[in-house]
Design a protein around this motif. Structure first.
Motif: not given
Ligand code: C2E
Ligand code: MG
Ligand code: MG
Ligand code: MG
Length: 288
Positions: A29, A32-33, A35-38, A86, A89, A93
């Motif tokens: 988790s 995921i966090q 990667v999503q927040s770059r 992921l 992603e 990036f």
């Protein structure tokens, strides 16, 4: 009493498995966090062109600093990113960061990105790379894509088509960690590469093992006869550098040339600081 001990042993064991599971879930988790927040970072490691004596490209290497102290190596989280879907992603990036920096660097400087086989095959990767290049106004000639030998096992998949499409556009292709995977030489004929990267397993012993030196020389000869170039990975000292050059390698990469640093710290015009006038070192340690 014996029964008691046994009982508590199993309880302990269960607890350990459960806590490993919990740890894994937590890392997932977190990933995921981040990667999503770059929040990942991209570093670049210099690669020395032995003919010109200049660093003319950098390999992009992704970094995850979890919190302020815990560094998680890509060899741990890249497989996890692949597993949880992921990886594209992460790849996007890295590509974005690399292109942003390339557009500020002089035209003579190239960058290589590592690509996972799971990013390839549906045509979207090639499409995305080519669109991003043109959006950032960076020539495809300044990008290299590195894949590992496992990609060659993905026979019949669209991976080959994706890679060839990039190559046709002018992006160069390198086969990473060459020599330790499963590919047969026949694949090198089927799938066109521009460069072989000799795994550091051989390079680390090139100065002490005549067997490793022979392998490095053979890979470099093979690259030449198939109109490819070759890079020695893991060049850690002047002895390695001297020997890989004697073996005919075209490029050197490793801590002796330079460690990976944040892309923002890369100064265009980076020059290899180590002495290039090599001290001749005999290849010793003949194998029995
Ligand atoms: P790789 O592509 O073979 O990258 C070279 C690795 O060797 C890097 O490890 C680099 O830091 C390390 N290295 C460089 N010079 C030396 C040296 O002189 N001695 C030693 N012992 N090591 C050296 P890193 O950064 O931990 O990356 C490990 C692997 O993770 C990479 O191996 C690559 O397969 C993968 N990886 C890294 N970044 C990405 C990425 O953005 N996408 C994908 N798909 N994979 C990546
Ligand atoms: Mg690589
Ligand atoms: Mg490698
Ligand atoms: Mg050594």
């Amino acid at each position: 009493k014996a029964k008691d001990e046994r009982g508590s042993f199993f309880r302990l064991y269960d607890a350990e498995i459960a806590s490993e599971e919990a740890e894994r879930r937590r890392v997932k988790s977190d990933l995921i966090q981040v990667v999503q927040s770059r929040g990942l970072e991209v570093y670049g490691q210099p690669i020395l062109n032995l003919a010109t004596r200049q660093v003319d490209h950098f390999e992009a290497l992704v970094r995850w600093q979890n919190g302020s102290t815990q560094f998680i190596p890509p060899s741990n989280f890249i497989p996890l990113a692949e597993e949880i879907g992921l990886i594209s992603e992460v790849g996007d990036f890295v590509l974005h960061e690399v292109l942003e920096h390339l557009s500020c660097w002089p035209d003579t400087l190239k960058a290589c990105i590592n690509v996972s086989v799971l990013q390839l095959g549906d045509g979207r990767f090639a499409e995305n790379v080519l669109n991003s290049l043109s959006r950032q106004n960076v020539s495809p000639l300044r990008l290299e894509v590195e894949v590992t030998e496992s990609i060659l096992m993905e026979h019949g998949s669209g991976a080959h088509a994706d890679l060839q499409r990039l190559r046709t556009a002018g992006i160069t292709l390198a086969l990473d960690d060459f020599g330790i995977g499963f590919s047969s030489l026949g694949y090198l004929q089927e799938m066109r590469f521009d460069k072989l990267k000799i795994d550091r397993k051989f390079v680390s012993e090139v100065d002490t093992s005549s067997g490793s030196a022979a392998i490095v020389r053979s890979i470099s000869d093979l690259a030449k006869s198939l109109q490819m170039t070759c890079t020695a990975e893991g060049v850690e000292n002047a002895g390695h550098l001297y020997c890989i050059e004697q073996c005919g390698c075209d490029y050197a990469q490793g801590f002796h040339i330079g460690e990976p640093v944040p892309l923002s710290q890369i100064e265009p015009g980076f020059v290899f600081a180590g002495g290039l006038e090599h001290v001749p070192i005999e290849v010793q340690g003949r194998e029995p």
